[in-house]
Scaffold this active site. Structure first.
Site, PDB file in Angstrom:
ATOM      1  N   LYS A  42       0.887  -1.179   0.000  1.00  0.00           N
ATOM      2  CA  LYS A  42       0.000   0.000   0.000  1.00  0.00           C
ATOM      3  C   LYS A  42       0.916   1.218   0.000  1.00  0.00           C
ATOM      4  O   LYS A  42       1.457   1.614   1.028  1.00  0.00           O
ATOM      5  CB  LYS A  42      -0.852  -0.057   1.260  1.00  0.00           C
ATOM      6  CG  LYS A  42      -2.063   0.811   1.424  1.00  0.00           C
ATOM      7  CD  LYS A  42      -2.115   2.144   0.784  1.00  0.00           C
ATOM      8  CE  LYS A  42      -2.131   3.291   1.761  1.00  0.00           C
ATOM      9  NZ  LYS A  42      -1.840   4.564   1.111  1.00  0.00           N
ATOM     10  N   GLU A  68       8.605   1.485  11.591  1.00  0.00           N
ATOM     11  CA  GLU A  68       9.690   2.457  11.406  1.00  0.00           C
ATOM     12  C   GLU A  68       9.031   3.824  11.415  1.00  0.00           C
ATOM     13  O   GLU A  68       8.432   4.237  10.423  1.00  0.00           O
ATOM     14  CB  GLU A  68      10.392   2.217  10.063  1.00  0.00           C
ATOM     15  CG  GLU A  68      11.028   0.855   9.898  1.00  0.00           C
ATOM     16  CD  GLU A  68      12.248   0.668  10.779  1.00  0.00           C
ATOM     17  OE1 GLU A  68      12.734   1.634  11.386  1.00  0.00           O
ATOM     18  OE2 GLU A  68      12.711  -0.478  10.871  1.00  0.00           O
ATOM     19  N   CYS A  90      13.399  10.577   8.020  1.00  0.00           N
ATOM     20  CA  CYS A  90      13.119  10.254   9.422  1.00  0.00           C
ATOM     21  C   CYS A  90      14.330  10.513  10.304  1.00  0.00           C
ATOM     22  O   CYS A  90      14.194  10.861  11.471  1.00  0.00           O
ATOM     23  CB  CYS A  90      12.682   8.803   9.524  1.00  0.00           C
ATOM     24  SG  CYS A  90      13.834   7.692   8.712  1.00  0.00           S
ATOM     25  N   GLU A 126       8.599  16.466  15.388  1.00  0.00           N
ATOM     26  CA  GLU A 126       9.176  16.197  14.064  1.00  0.00           C
ATOM     27  C   GLU A 126       8.577  17.175  13.054  1.00  0.00           C
ATOM     28  O   GLU A 126       7.359  17.306  12.966  1.00  0.00           O
ATOM     29  CB  GLU A 126       8.845  14.760  13.649  1.00  0.00           C
ATOM     30  CG  GLU A 126       9.545  14.361  12.375  1.00  0.00           C
ATOM     31  CD  GLU A 126       9.269  12.924  11.962  1.00  0.00           C
ATOM     32  OE1 GLU A 126       8.146  12.445  12.175  1.00  0.00           O
ATOM     33  OE2 GLU A 126      10.186  12.292  11.410  1.00  0.00           O
TER      34      GLU A 126
HETATM   35  P1  NDP Z   1       1.892   8.490   7.215  1.00  0.00           P
HETATM   36  O1  NDP Z   1       1.855   7.702   8.470  1.00  0.00           O
HETATM   37  O2  NDP Z   1       0.926   9.580   7.057  1.00  0.00           O
HETATM   38  O3  NDP Z   1       1.726   7.568   5.948  1.00  0.00           O
HETATM   39  C1  NDP Z   1       2.497   6.421   5.738  1.00  0.00           C
HETATM   40  C2  NDP Z   1       1.660   5.379   5.059  1.00  0.00           C
HETATM   41  O4  NDP Z   1       0.629   4.965   5.954  1.00  0.00           O
HETATM   42  C3  NDP Z   1       0.962   5.890   3.804  1.00  0.00           C
HETATM   43  O5  NDP Z   1       0.918   4.863   2.852  1.00  0.00           O
HETATM   44  C4  NDP Z   1      -0.428   6.195   4.324  1.00  0.00           C
HETATM   45  O6  NDP Z   1      -1.430   6.185   3.340  1.00  0.00           O
HETATM   46  C5  NDP Z   1      -0.633   5.064   5.309  1.00  0.00           C
HETATM   47  N1  NDP Z   1      -1.667   5.309   6.310  1.00  0.00           N
HETATM   48  C6  NDP Z   1      -2.166   6.497   6.722  1.00  0.00           C
HETATM   49  N2  NDP Z   1      -3.129   6.301   7.671  1.00  0.00           N
HETATM   50  C7  NDP Z   1      -3.213   4.961   7.846  1.00  0.00           C
HETATM   51  C8  NDP Z   1      -4.012   4.136   8.693  1.00  0.00           C
HETATM   52  N3  NDP Z   1      -4.912   4.656   9.530  1.00  0.00           N
HETATM   53  N4  NDP Z   1      -3.844   2.807   8.638  1.00  0.00           N
HETATM   54  C9  NDP Z   1      -2.920   2.252   7.802  1.00  0.00           C
HETATM   55  N5  NDP Z   1      -2.152   2.994   6.966  1.00  0.00           N
HETATM   56  C10 NDP Z   1      -2.284   4.327   6.996  1.00  0.00           C
HETATM   57  O7  NDP Z   1       3.393   8.982   7.125  1.00  0.00           O
HETATM   58  P2  NDP Z   1       4.027   9.871   6.001  1.00  0.00           P
HETATM   59  O8  NDP Z   1       3.746   9.340   4.653  1.00  0.00           O
HETATM   60  O9  NDP Z   1       3.651  11.269   6.319  1.00  0.00           O
HETATM   61  O10 NDP Z   1       5.575   9.604   6.217  1.00  0.00           O
HETATM   62  C11 NDP Z   1       6.368  10.427   6.946  1.00  0.00           C
HETATM   63  C12 NDP Z   1       6.703   9.770   8.278  1.00  0.00           C
HETATM   64  O11 NDP Z   1       7.420   8.576   8.055  1.00  0.00           O
HETATM   65  C13 NDP Z   1       7.580  10.629   9.135  1.00  0.00           C
HETATM   66  O12 NDP Z   1       7.100  10.654  10.441  1.00  0.00           O
HETATM   67  C14 NDP Z   1       8.908   9.915   9.093  1.00  0.00           C
HETATM   68  O13 NDP Z   1       9.711  10.153  10.210  1.00  0.00           O
HETATM   69  C15 NDP Z   1       8.514   8.497   8.956  1.00  0.00           C
HETATM   70  N6  NDP Z   1       9.600   7.713   8.377  1.00  0.00           N
HETATM   71  C16 NDP Z   1      10.290   6.854   9.194  1.00  0.00           C
HETATM   72  C17 NDP Z   1      11.359   6.121   8.721  1.00  0.00           C
HETATM   73  C18 NDP Z   1      12.073   5.163   9.614  1.00  0.00           C
HETATM   74  O14 NDP Z   1      12.838   4.373   9.105  1.00  0.00           O
HETATM   75  N7  NDP Z   1      11.868   5.190  10.903  1.00  0.00           N
HETATM   76  C19 NDP Z   1      11.808   6.253   7.322  1.00  0.00           C
HETATM   77  C20 NDP Z   1      11.012   7.183   6.560  1.00  0.00           C
HETATM   78  C21 NDP Z   1       9.950   7.885   7.088  1.00  0.00           C
HETATM   79  P3  NDP Z   1      -1.941   7.571   2.689  1.00  0.00           P
HETATM   80  O15 NDP Z   1      -0.788   8.149   1.999  1.00  0.00           O
HETATM   81  O16 NDP Z   1      -3.037   7.131   1.821  1.00  0.00           O
HETATM   82  O17 NDP Z   1      -2.416   8.428   3.841  1.00  0.00           O
END
Ligand code: NDP
Length: 493
Positions: free
Chosen positions: A174, A249, A283, A384
Site C-alpha cells: 500500500k 519504522e 526520518c 518532528e
Molecule cells: P503516514 O503515516 O501519514 O503515511 C504512511 C503510510 O501509511 C501511507 O501509505 C499512508 O497512506 C498510510 N496510512 C495512513 N493512515 C493509515 C491508517 N490509519 N492505517 C494504515 N495505513 C495508513 O506517514 P508519512 O507518509 O507522512 O511519512 C512520513 C513519516 O514517516 C515521518 O514521520 C517519518 O519520520 C517516517 N519515516 C520513518 C522512517 C524510519 O525508518 N523510521 C523512514 C522514513 C519515514 P496515505 O498516503 O493514503 O495516507
C-alpha cells in the site's frame, strides 16, 4: 488528459472497485501529472485472497530461485533508471540529481544485497541431549502487508519488499497516496522479472481505508510499516485484534551534537547534508543541533553560509539540490512550525519565508531555515517537522549535551562530532537511539540495521537482521531413543 494508472492484483492490472481516482500532483509545479486508482476494502480482500492462494508455492520455491528473480528485477531497475528517476522526481519532488544518482541505483543495489544474503539464512542444531536432534528452521510468515511513506517512495518499498519476497512471503503493498507511481512502476518490473501472479499485489488508496483493511484482515500475518508515529500507534491498536505482528519504522527528532573538540568544518558539512538532504524529509534528518558554547557562534555562522548556497528550484535541472516538500498540506504544516518557533522566541538565522522565484512560485517550496538560541522546551526541539527547518542550541558540558539529546520521546538516530574517540564512544553508548553516528550523519548502508526505539518504533529494516522480521522460527524435535529410557516419563510413573 493525464495518465490513469492501474493497480496490480493477482498478476492483473485493474481499475479500482470504486471506479474513483486519486490525483497525483507534482509538488515542484503544482500540476496534476497522473491519476491512481482509489481502491476500497473490496480490492484489499481480492488482493489478500490472491496472496493467500499464491503463498504455499512461493514459500516452497528454493531460495536460490527467488533470489534470481530479485537479481533480474535489480537489473531491470537499472535499465529503466531514467524512467524511474523521472517519475519519482515528478511525483515526490526530489531533484532529478538525487533520484538518478541515489534513489534508483540504491533500489537496485539493495535487491542485490537481499538476493545474495538471503541464501545464507540457516537454522541451528541445538545441543539438548542424547535423546533427540533438535533444530530450528526459518519459514515465511505467509501474506504480509507493506505500508510505505512518501519521503522515499521507491526506496522504502524496496527495503521491505526485497526482504519479504526473497524470504518467501507474498505481499500486498500500500504505497503513499501522494506518491504511488514509482511503486506501481516497480510492480511492472517485478512481474517482468518473473514474480508469479498473486505473489506481489499493489493497491493504491487512502490509508484509513485501504491501509486499515490490510491491518485488520486476519489472513495478513504481518504489517511492515514506515510512516508517522501517530499512524504507527493506530496500526498497533488495530493489529492487536488479530495478534498480528507489526514492524514500525516511525518518526524521529534526531540530535546532532558538536563537542568542544570537533572539527568544525567537517561538522558544518555534515550538518548541511544531515539537515537538508531530501528537503529534510528524512526520518533521521538532523533537526536539533547541540553545539558546545565555545564553538556555537562560528558553527552557526558557517552553517548559515553553507545552507545559503544550496540551490533550490526546478527539480528537473541537474544542478538543483533541494526540491519542494512533498505536498501542499505538508508545506502548510512546515510553515506552521516556523511560525510557532518564531513566537516561542527562537532566533531566525536563515530562511523562514516561502521562496518566490519563477521556478518555485507554483510549487510547495520551503527555503532552508535555521533557528538559533533554541531551548529544549520549544516545540521546534521536540516535534518532528519533516522539512528543511532546524534548530540550534548551546551546551556547556558533555553531560548536559547527553541529557538534552535523550530528552525526547523519539529514539531513531543521533550523531556526535568529536576528535576524541573515547568521548564519542561514551556518548554513543549512552544515547537512546537505534543508530548513533560518530563524525557523520544520515549514512545508511544495506549492511547496517535500520530502526529505532521509544516512539520511533521497533524492528529492523536492512542488514541480515531484516530476515528475522519476515520469517518465523520453527523448532523441530526428532526423538532418537526408545520410550522407557526417557527420564521425564518417570514423573508420571
Ligand atoms: P503516514 O503515516 O501519514 O503515511 C504512511 C503510510 O501509511 C501511507 O501509505 C499512508 O497512506 C498510510 N496510512 C495512513 N493512515 C493509515 C491508517 N490509519 N492505517 C494504515 N495505513 C495508513 O506517514 P508519512 O507518509 O507522512 O511519512 C512520513 C513519516 O514517516 C515521518 O514521520 C517519518 O519520520 C517516517 N519515516 C520513518 C522512517 C524510519 O525508518 N523510521 C523512514 C522514513 C519515514 P496515505 O498516503 O493514503 O495516507
Amino acid at each position: 488528459m493525464v495518465d490513469k494508472y492501474k493497480v496490480l492484483i493477482n498478476g492483473e492490472w485493474l481499475d479500482s472497485s470504486t471506479g474513483e481516482y486519486i490525483k497525483i500532483v507534482n509538488p515542484a509545479t503544482g500540476e496534476i501529472i497522473a491519476e491512481a486508482p482509489k481502491c476500497g476494502v473490496e480490492d484489499v480482500s481480492k488482493a489478500v485472497e490472491a496472496a493467500s492462494h499464491a503463498a504455499p508455492a512461493w514459500g516452497a520455491m528454493p531460495m536460490g530461485e527467488r533470489s534470481k528473480i530479485l537479481l533480474k528485477a535489480s537489473r531491470l531497475i537499472m535499465e529503466r533508471q531514467e524512467e524511474l528517476a523521472n517519475l519519482e522526481t515528478k511525483e515526490q519532488g526530489s531533484p532529478i540529481r538525487k533520484t538518478m544518482n541515489f534513489d534508483v541505483p540504491l533500489c537496485a543495489e539493495q535487491l542485490e544485497y537481499f538476493a545474495g544474503t538471503a541464501r545464507a539464512i540457516t537454522g541451528e542444531t541445538l545441543p539438548v541431549g542424547p535423546w533427540c536432534m533438535s533444530s530450528t528452521v526459518r519459514e515465511p510468515l505467509g501474506v504480509v502487508g507493506l505500508i510505505t511513506p512518501w519521503n522515499f517512495p521507491a526506496l522504502m518499498v524496496i527495503w521491505k519488499l526485497g526482504a519479504a519476497l526473497v524470504t518467501g512471503n507474498t505481499c500486498i503493498v500500500k504505497p503513499p497516496s501522494t506518491a504511488p507511481l514509482t511503486t506501481l512502476k516497480l510492480g511492472e518490473i517485478f512481474v517482468e522479472a518473473g514474480v508469479p501472479a498473486g505473489v506481489l499485489n499493489i493497491i493504491t488508496g487512502p490509508g484509513n481505508i485501504v491501509g486499515e483493511a490490510l491491518v485488520t484482515n486476519p489472513k495478513v500475518a504481518k504489517i511492515g510499516f514506515t510512516g508517522d508515529t501517530v499512524t504507527g500507534k493506530r496500526i498497533m491498536q488495530l493489529a492487536s485484534d488479530t495478534v498480528k505482528q507489526v514492524g514500525l519504522e516511525l518518526g524521529g527528532k534526531n540530535a546532532f551534537v558538536v563537542l568542544e573538540d570537533a572539527k568544525i568544518d567537517s561538522a558544518v558539512e555534515g550538518a548541511v547534508f544531515g539537515a537538508f538532504f531530501n528537503s529534510g524529509q528524512v526520518c533521521a534528518a538532523a533537526s536539533r543541533f547541540y553545539i558546545h558554547e565555545s564553538l556555537y557562534d562560528e558553527f552557526a555562522k558557517k552553517f548559515v553560509a553553507a545552507a545559503k548556497k544550496l540551490k533550490y528550484g526546478d527539480t528537473m535541472n541537474m544542478e538543483t539540490v533541494i526540491g519542494p516538500v512533498a505536498y501542499e498540506a505538508h508545506r502548510n504544516y512546515v510553515e506552521s512550525c516556523v511560525e510557532k518557533a518564531k513566537k516561542a522566541g527562537a532566533k531566525l538565522l536563515l530562511g523562514g519565508k516561502r521562496p518566490n522565484t519563477a521556478d518555485t512560485k507554483n510549487g510547495f517550496f520551503v527555503a532552508p531555515t535555521i533557528f538559533g538560541d533554541c531551548t529544549n522546551d520549544m516545540d521546534i526541539m521536540q516535534e518532528e517537522i519533516f522539512g528543511p527547518v532546524v534548530a540550534l542550541a548551546r551546551f556547556k558540558t558533555n553531560e548536559e549535551a547527553l541529557k538534552l539529546t535523550n530528552d525526547t520521546r523519539f529514539g531513531l538516530s543521533a550523531s556526535v562530532w568529536t576528535e576524541n574517540i573515547r568521548s564519542g564512544i561514551n556518548m554513543a553508548n549512552q544515547i537512546k537511539a537505534g543508530t548513533v553516528w560518530i563524525n557523520d550523519h544520515l549514512i545508511i548502508f544495506c549492511e547496517t540495521p535500520w530502526g529505532g526505539c521509544k516512539e520511533s518504533g521497533w524492528g529492523k529494516d536492512l542488514s541480515t537482521m531484516v530476515f528475522d522480521e519476515y520469517t518465523k522460527l520453527k523448532h523441530i524435535y526428532i526423538d532418537l531413543i526408545e520410550q522407557p529410557e526417557k527420564p521425564w516419563y518417570g514423573i508420571l510413573k
